[in-house]
Design an enzyme around this catalytic site. Structure first.
Site, PDB file in Angstrom:
ATOM      1  N   VAL A  31      53.158  58.348  16.650  1.00  0.00           N
ATOM      2  CA  VAL A  31      53.887  59.465  15.987  1.00  0.00           C
ATOM      3  C   VAL A  31      53.422  59.217  14.426  1.00  0.00           C
ATOM      4  O   VAL A  31      53.409  58.048  13.865  1.00  0.00           O
ATOM      5  CB  VAL A  31      55.346  59.586  16.014  1.00  0.00           C
ATOM      6  CG1 VAL A  31      56.125  60.453  15.270  1.00  0.00           C
ATOM      7  CG2 VAL A  31      55.654  59.710  17.565  1.00  0.00           C
ATOM      8  N   LYS A  32      52.747  60.471  14.160  1.00  0.00           N
ATOM      9  CA  LYS A  32      52.362  60.321  12.663  1.00  0.00           C
ATOM     10  C   LYS A  32      53.686  60.723  11.857  1.00  0.00           C
ATOM     11  O   LYS A  32      54.276  61.839  11.697  1.00  0.00           O
ATOM     12  CB  LYS A  32      51.226  61.452  12.332  1.00  0.00           C
ATOM     13  CG  LYS A  32      49.948  60.874  12.938  1.00  0.00           C
ATOM     14  CD  LYS A  32      48.651  62.098  12.697  1.00  0.00           C
ATOM     15  CE  LYS A  32      48.118  61.730  11.311  1.00  0.00           C
ATOM     16  NZ  LYS A  32      47.147  62.728  11.398  1.00  0.00           N
TER      17      LYS A  32
END
Length: 377
Positions: free
Chosen positions: A146-147
Site C-alpha cells: 500500500v503506497k
C-alpha cells in the site's frame, strides 16, 4: 507494449544479480490479459510492479479492456468511488497473483505490486490509515504494497499501517531528512507490531526516493546562475541525493534498535529509486539505473526506460554507489553554495507531487464517470 526478446536484457540480468530488484512502473488490464506483463517477467528480469493514479487514469482511458466490467458496475448502480476501488484493486489483485511465484521464491522480498491510497488524503493521517486498511483488505494478497505519501501527516500513518501488519511502499520521498524520518516511522511501526505479537517477517516496506523531478528543478536554477561551475553540475543532484540516501539506509539499519527487531524477524526498508525516466534528452536515458547499482535496492522503471536499459545500458553489475558518498556531499554542498535553494526545491516537489497525483485522481474519476455513463446508456 512491445514484445521483448530474451537476448537483449544482459544489463537487467547483471543489475539483478548485483542486488537491484527490477520493477515495472506501469500496469494495465491489457498487459495482464495479453501476456505482455508475463513476457517482461520472463525476459526482462521484472520482479514487481508499481502503480499510481496517473497510471490507472491512462489505463482506463485507453482501449476497451474495462468495458465489460464498467457495464456490470453501471448495471448494479455502483457508486463512483466504489467503482474506482473495484476496477483498480481487481487489476492489482490479478497482478499479485501473477507475481505470487516470485514472492514465494524470494521469501516475500519481491513479487510485490503497489497501489496508492487516495491522494486527496495526503494531508489527513486518520483517513490515510483507513484507506490503507481498505486497500489491504480488498486486494487481500500478502504481496501487496500500500503506497502512502511521505508527507508530515503521512509519517504517523506509515507507523500505524506497519504496526497493523500492512506492508507499505512510502512514496514521494525527496529529501534526506524525510528519507530518514520515513525509516524511523517504519521502525516505530515494527516495534509496535512486535509488541502486539505480529510476525515481523511478513511485514515489508520500501522508501521511494524520486529522482528525475529533482534534476528538472535544480537544473533550472543552475541554468539561471549560468556560470561554468553551475552548468557543470546539471544532472548531478538527484543521483548524489540518492547515493546519500543509501548511506542513511546503511546507518539506520545498523543501529542496535533495528538489530533487535531484525533478531525478531524484521526486514530493512529498502530504498526504491523512482521517477527513473530521464526528462532531459541531453542525458543518457539509462542514467538513473546505471549510476545507482547497489545491493538491496529497487529500481522501478517506466516501460520505455526498461527497454532502454535492456537495449544499451552499460551497467554490468558493478557497484556504482559505495565509494561515492563524499563526492555526493560535495556536489550538493556546491549546489547550495552557488545559491540554488535546494531545500525549498525539495519541499516544493513534495507539494507538487501530491498535487499531480490529485489531478490524476480527478482524471481517473472523470474517466470512470464517463465509462459508467457510456456503459449504462
Amino acid at each position: 507494449m512491445t514484445q521483448p526478446s530474451a537476448t537483449t536484457a544482459n544489463a537487467l540480468t547483471a543489475i539483478s544479480e548485483a542486488g537491484v530488484s527490477v520493477w515495472l512502473d506501469d500496469l494495465s488490464r491489457e498487459a495482464l490479459t495479453s501476456g505482455a506483463l508475463q513476457n517482461l517477467i520472463d525476459t526482462r528480469s521484472v520482479v514487481g510492479v508499481t502503480t499510481n493514479p496517473t497510471i490507472f487514469a491512462k489505463a482506463i482511458a485507453e482501449g476497451n479492456a474495462y468495458d465489460t466490467q464498467l457495464r456490470e458496475l453501471a448495471a448494479s448502480g455502483t457508486a463512483l468511488d466504489d467503482a474506482v476501488l473495484t476496477l483498480t484493486t481487481d487489476d492489482v489483485r490479478n497482478a499479485c497473483d501473477l507475481f505470487a511465484g516470485i514472492h514465494a521464491a524470494t521469501g516475500g522480498q519481491d513479487g510485490r505490486v503497489s497501489i496508492e491510497v487516495d491522494p486527496r488524503l495526503a494531508r489527513e493521517t486518520q483517513a490515510t490509515i483507513a484507506s490503507a486498511h481498505t486497500l489491504w483488505d480488498t486486494v487481500d494478497r500478502p504481496n501487496l504494497f500500500v503506497k502512502i505519501p511521505a508527507t508530515v501527516e503521512g509519517l504517523p500513518a506509515i507507523t500505524a499501517a506497519i504496526a497493523d501488519g500492512i506492508s507499505v511502499n512510502v512514496t514521494l520521498v525527496f529529501s534526506l531528512d524525510r528519507f530518514r524520518a520515513v525509516a524511523q516511522a517504519y521502525i516505530d511501526g515494527l516495534e509496535l507490531a512486535h509488541q502486539a505479537g505480529k510476525d515481523l517477517s511478513a511485514i515489508r516496506s520500501v522508501s521511494s526516493l524520486f529522482l528525475s523531478r529533482i534534476d528538472t528543478q535544480v537544473d533550472k536554477a543552475l541554468a539561471e546562475i549560468g556560470t561554468e561551475e553551475a552548468l557543470a553540475l546539471r544532472g548531478k543532484a538527484a543521483i548524489a541525493n540518492a547515493r546519500l540516501a543509501y548511506e542513511v539506509y546503511e546507518e539506520v539499519f545498523a543501529t542496535p534498535r533495528y538489530e533487535a527487531l531484525a533478531a525478531a524477524g524484521a526486514h530493512t526498508q529498502r530504498p526504491l529509486w523512482a521517477s527513473t525516466g530521464t526528462k532531459d534528452p541531453a542525458y543518457p536515458d539509462t542514467m538513473y539505473v546505471d549510476e545507482l547499482v547497489v545491493a538491496d535496492v529497487v529500481n522501478t522503471m517506466p516501460a520505455k526506460t526498461l527497454e532502454a536499459v535492456a537495449d544499451h545500458s552499460p551497467a554490468d553489475g558493478t557497484d556504482t554507489v559505495h565509494g561515492t558518498f563524499e563526492e555526493s556531499r560535495q556536489i550538493l554542498d556546491t549546489i547550495e553554495r552557488l545559491g540554488v535553494p535546494y531545500g525549498k526545491i525539495l519541499e516544493g516537489l513534495e507539494d507538487s507531487g501530491v498535487d499531480s497525483f490529485e489531478k490524476s485522481w480527478a482524471e481517473l474519476l472523470g474517466d470512470v464517470t464517463d465509462g459508467l455513463a457510456a456503459a449504462g446508456s
